[in-house]
Design a protein around this motif. Structure first.
Motif, PDB file in Angstrom:
ATOM      1  N   ASP A 137      -4.810  18.418  14.309  1.00  0.00           N
ATOM      2  CA  ASP A 137      -6.251  18.434  14.043  1.00  0.00           C
ATOM      3  C   ASP A 137      -6.617  19.575  13.087  1.00  0.00           C
ATOM      4  OD1 ASP A 137      -6.587  16.265  15.689  1.00  0.00           O
ATOM      5  OD2 ASP A 137      -7.253  17.451  17.427  1.00  0.00           O
ATOM      6  N   ALA A 138      -6.011  20.744  13.289  1.00  0.00           N
ATOM      7  CA  ALA A 138      -6.306  21.890  12.420  1.00  0.00           C
ATOM      8  C   ALA A 138      -5.845  21.616  10.995  1.00  0.00           C
ATOM      9  CB  ALA A 138      -5.636  23.148  12.972  1.00  0.00           C
ATOM     10  N   ALA A 139      -4.672  21.018  10.835  1.00  0.00           N
ATOM     11  CA  ALA A 139      -4.150  20.713   9.497  1.00  0.00           C
ATOM     12  C   ALA A 139      -5.001  19.640   8.828  1.00  0.00           C
ATOM     13  CB  ALA A 139      -2.695  20.253   9.598  1.00  0.00           C
TER      14      ALA A 139
ATOM     15  N   ALA B 246      -1.474   5.815   9.071  1.00  0.00           N
ATOM     16  CA  ALA B 246      -0.307   6.206   8.268  1.00  0.00           C
ATOM     17  C   ALA B 246      -0.471   7.612   7.699  1.00  0.00           C
ATOM     18  CB  ALA B 246      -0.093   5.197   7.144  1.00  0.00           C
ATOM     19  N   ALA B 247      -1.690   7.967   7.313  1.00  0.00           N
ATOM     20  CA  ALA B 247      -1.934   9.314   6.779  1.00  0.00           C
ATOM     21  C   ALA B 247      -1.697  10.367   7.849  1.00  0.00           C
ATOM     22  CB  ALA B 247      -3.355   9.407   6.234  1.00  0.00           C
ATOM     23  N   ASP B 248      -2.161  10.110   9.066  1.00  0.00           N
ATOM     24  CA  ASP B 248      -1.915  11.047  10.161  1.00  0.00           C
ATOM     25  C   ASP B 248      -0.426  11.167  10.450  1.00  0.00           C
ATOM     26  OD1 ASP B 248      -4.409  12.015  10.685  1.00  0.00           O
ATOM     27  OD2 ASP B 248      -4.722  10.907  12.547  1.00  0.00           O
ATOM     28  N   ALA B 249       0.275  10.036  10.459  1.00  0.00           N
ATOM     29  CA  ALA B 249       1.711  10.050  10.730  1.00  0.00           C
ATOM     30  C   ALA B 249       2.452  10.844   9.660  1.00  0.00           C
ATOM     31  CB  ALA B 249       2.243   8.620  10.797  1.00  0.00           C
ATOM     32  N   SER B 250       2.033  10.679   8.418  1.00  0.00           N
ATOM     33  CA  SER B 250       2.652  11.415   7.320  1.00  0.00           C
ATOM     34  C   SER B 250       2.407  12.909   7.459  1.00  0.00           C
ATOM     35  CB  SER B 250       2.085  10.906   5.991  1.00  0.00           C
ATOM     36  OG  SER B 250       2.712  11.527   4.896  1.00  0.00           O
ATOM     37  N   LEU B 251       1.236  13.278   7.944  1.00  0.00           N
ATOM     38  CA  LEU B 251       0.931  14.696   8.151  1.00  0.00           C
ATOM     39  C   LEU B 251       1.757  15.267   9.298  1.00  0.00           C
ATOM     40  CD1 LEU B 251      -0.691  17.193   7.453  1.00  0.00           C
ATOM     41  CD2 LEU B 251      -2.601  16.280   8.809  1.00  0.00           C
ATOM     42  N   VAL B 252       1.942  14.499  10.354  1.00  0.00           N
ATOM     43  CA  VAL B 252       2.802  14.940  11.462  1.00  0.00           C
ATOM     44  C   VAL B 252       4.206  15.241  10.943  1.00  0.00           C
ATOM     45  CG1 VAL B 252       3.910  14.226  13.626  1.00  0.00           C
ATOM     46  CG2 VAL B 252       1.496  13.720  13.251  1.00  0.00           C
ATOM     47  N   ALA B 253       4.740  14.353  10.108  1.00  0.00           N
ATOM     48  CA  ALA B 253       6.079  14.552   9.546  1.00  0.00           C
ATOM     49  C   ALA B 253       6.121  15.775   8.646  1.00  0.00           C
ATOM     50  CB  ALA B 253       6.505  13.308   8.775  1.00  0.00           C
ATOM     51  N   ALA B 254       5.086  15.951   7.823  1.00  0.00           N
ATOM     52  CA  ALA B 254       5.060  17.088   6.903  1.00  0.00           C
ATOM     53  C   ALA B 254       5.034  18.411   7.666  1.00  0.00           C
ATOM     54  CB  ALA B 254       3.846  16.984   5.986  1.00  0.00           C
ATOM     55  N   LEU B 255       4.251  18.469   8.741  1.00  0.00           N
ATOM     56  CA  LEU B 255       4.191  19.694   9.530  1.00  0.00           C
ATOM     57  C   LEU B 255       5.531  19.990  10.191  1.00  0.00           C
ATOM     58  CD1 LEU B 255       0.672  19.230  11.167  1.00  0.00           C
ATOM     59  CD2 LEU B 255       1.298  20.856   9.370  1.00  0.00           C
ATOM     60  N   CYS B 256       6.243  18.958  10.615  1.00  0.00           N
ATOM     61  CA  CYS B 256       7.579  19.157  11.182  1.00  0.00           C
ATOM     62  C   CYS B 256       8.507  19.781  10.144  1.00  0.00           C
ATOM     63  CB  CYS B 256       8.144  17.822  11.670  1.00  0.00           C
ATOM     64  SG  CYS B 256       9.789  17.926  12.407  1.00  0.00           S
TER      65      CYS B 256
ATOM     66  N   ARG C  98       0.851  -1.175   0.000  1.00  0.00           N
ATOM     67  CA  ARG C  98       0.000   0.000   0.000  1.00  0.00           C
ATOM     68  C   ARG C  98       0.897   1.239   0.000  1.00  0.00           C
ATOM     69  NH1 ARG C  98      -5.014  -1.980   1.340  1.00  0.00           N
ATOM     70  NH2 ARG C  98      -5.941   0.038   1.800  1.00  0.00           N
ATOM     71  N   THR C  99       0.368   2.340  -0.502  1.00  0.00           N
ATOM     72  CA  THR C  99       1.151   3.577  -0.531  1.00  0.00           C
ATOM     73  C   THR C  99       0.285   4.739  -0.058  1.00  0.00           C
ATOM     74  OG1 THR C  99       0.561   4.051  -2.845  1.00  0.00           O
ATOM     75  CG2 THR C  99       2.589   2.795  -2.443  1.00  0.00           C
ATOM     76  N   HIS C 100       0.966   5.769   0.421  1.00  0.00           N
ATOM     77  CA  HIS C 100       0.278   7.005   0.806  1.00  0.00           C
ATOM     78  C   HIS C 100       1.127   8.185   0.349  1.00  0.00           C
ATOM     79  CE1 HIS C 100      -2.000   9.976   3.038  1.00  0.00           C
ATOM     80  NE2 HIS C 100      -0.855  10.425   3.517  1.00  0.00           N
ATOM     81  N   THR C 101       0.522   9.095  -0.394  1.00  0.00           N
ATOM     82  CA  THR C 101       1.235  10.270  -0.864  1.00  0.00           C
ATOM     83  C   THR C 101       1.200  11.353   0.208  1.00  0.00           C
ATOM     84  OG1 THR C 101       0.660   9.794  -3.160  1.00  0.00           O
ATOM     85  CG2 THR C 101       1.356  12.047  -2.643  1.00  0.00           C
ATOM     86  N   PRO C 102       2.360  11.803   0.694  1.00  0.00           N
ATOM     87  CA  PRO C 102       2.366  12.810   1.764  1.00  0.00           C
ATOM     88  C   PRO C 102       1.872  14.150   1.244  1.00  0.00           C
ATOM     89  CG  PRO C 102       4.593  12.421   0.985  1.00  0.00           C
ATOM     90  CD  PRO C 102       3.728  11.411   0.299  1.00  0.00           C
ATOM     91  N   PRO C 103       1.356  14.991   2.140  1.00  0.00           N
ATOM     92  CA  PRO C 103       0.894  16.311   1.708  1.00  0.00           C
ATOM     93  C   PRO C 103       2.054  17.173   1.246  1.00  0.00           C
ATOM     94  CG  PRO C 103       0.869  16.130   4.107  1.00  0.00           C
ATOM     95  CD  PRO C 103       1.161  14.763   3.577  1.00  0.00           C
ATOM     96  N   THR C 104       1.760  18.075   0.329  1.00  0.00           N
ATOM     97  CA  THR C 104       2.770  19.003  -0.176  1.00  0.00           C
ATOM     98  C   THR C 104       2.861  20.203   0.757  1.00  0.00           C
ATOM     99  OG1 THR C 104       2.348  18.332  -2.449  1.00  0.00           O
ATOM    100  CG2 THR C 104       3.452  20.447  -2.122  1.00  0.00           C
TER     101      THR C 104
END
Length: 326
Positions: free
Chosen positions: A322-324, A297-307, A247-253
């Motif tokens: 939550d806001a993001a 996994a999507a939440d984890a990817s968003l945490v990384a992107a925000l960092c 499976r794959t998940h594209t991280p947010p830009t």
């Protein structure tokens, strides 16, 4: 409760806005708390999850900053050890795309000196997951004590074991280490891991010549972990499970300030997501629905992107996540 065991590192990050003096020979750096274990624990704490950090706090003028950084994020330090050895230091170089390069000053540092007795005394009763990785997990003499704890938890089935190799080539091929020794030590940890996070950069060192990341992710999952996360910068996150389709998940830009702490933030987001979903045993991990896994996994990817949008290892709070997400 999540327990993280590993190193504390002061990251000296360049402040390009400050310039480098009239002759261009005096670049300015900002000292920021870092290190795989500290970053993961702080990220989990900021997400509001109960987390213990088992670390060896060394000496030096920046040691108190590391401790305070953890405390401000709600990290429990009651199992950590005070050491008379020095704090680890990393000088960070940043490429134009925000990717980081590291120069380490860690000779005799506190982080690598764990003993079996220290680890046994520090382990908190009731913790349901252990995360280990990076330099402390493959550097002697403390790596043997860390591996012993992971093997005991795996044997007893009392906690999930998470491993992140997080290779730093300058230390994995020096600093008393050899590449063969590091691979052997990691093999010992990977043999008992339930969750593995590995980067494409790690794979390039661990398995030179690897070109097919899809095949590599599935092959690593078939080695034993219940879930394998393979990161590749801003490219899709690969999620592999033994006997199941990849499976794959594209991280947010996002606009990247730098990538320091991104992988650690992803690991924290993923582990806290598992625990909050009630996944505290290997059978529960094996039975986890793919759709639930995708959300975690999507939440984890968003945490990384925000960092990545902020300088240094500066992961988001639960409110920011939550806001993001909204």
């Amino acid at each position: 409760m999540l327990t993280v065991l590993g190193e504390l590192v002061v990251d000296l990050i360049p402040d390009h806005a400050a310039g480098a003096g009239p002759e261009g020979t005096a670049p300015r750096f900002v000292a920021r708390p870092g290190g795989n274990a500290l970053n993961v624990a702080v990220a989990a704490g900021r997400l509001g999850h109960p987390v213990h950090l088992l670390a060896r706090f060394g000496t030096g003028p920046l040691a108190a900053n590391l401790r305070r950084h953890a405390e401000l994020s709600g990290v429990d330090l009651s199992g950590s050890v005070d050491s008379r050895d020095p704090v680890s230091l990393a000088v960070v170089g940043l490429a134009p795309d925000g990717s980081a390069d590291y120069g380490f000053h860690v000779l005799g540092a506190a982080d690598w000196q764990w003993t079996d007795d220290e680890v046994a005394a520090a382990w908190p009763t009731g913790s349901r997951a252990l995360h280990v990785g990076s330099i402390s997990s493959w550097t002697a003499p403390g790596c043997d004590a860390i591996a012993g704890l992971a093997e005991r938890l795996h044997r007893d089935g009392t906690a999930l074991v998470s491993v992140d190799p997080n290779i730093r080539a300058a230390l994995a091929e020096g600093f008393g280490n050899t590449a063969a020794e590091v691979r052997t030590r990691l093999d010992r940890l990977l043999a008992v891991a339930d969750v593995v996070k590995v980067s494409a950069e790690d794979l390039a060192w661990l398995e030179p010549g690897t070109t097919d990341l899809d095949e590599a992710a599935q092959r690593w999952a078939d080695r034993g972990p219940g879930v394998l996360l393979l990161t590749d910068g801003g490219s899709p996150l690969r999620i592999a499970r033994p006997g199941r389709p990849l499976r794959t998940h594209t991280p947010p830009t996002v606009t990247v300030a730098d990538t320091v702490g991104a992988g650690d933030s992803l690991a924290a987001g993923f582990l806290t997501g598992l625990l909050e979903a009630g996944v505290t045993t290997r059978p529960a991990l094996d039975d986890l629905d793919d759709e639930v896994l995708d959300r975690i996994a999507a939440d984890a990817s968003l945490v990384a992107a925000l960092c990545c949008t902020r300088v240094g290892a500066d992961p988001p709070t639960r409110a920011e996540l939550d806001a993001a997400r909204r």
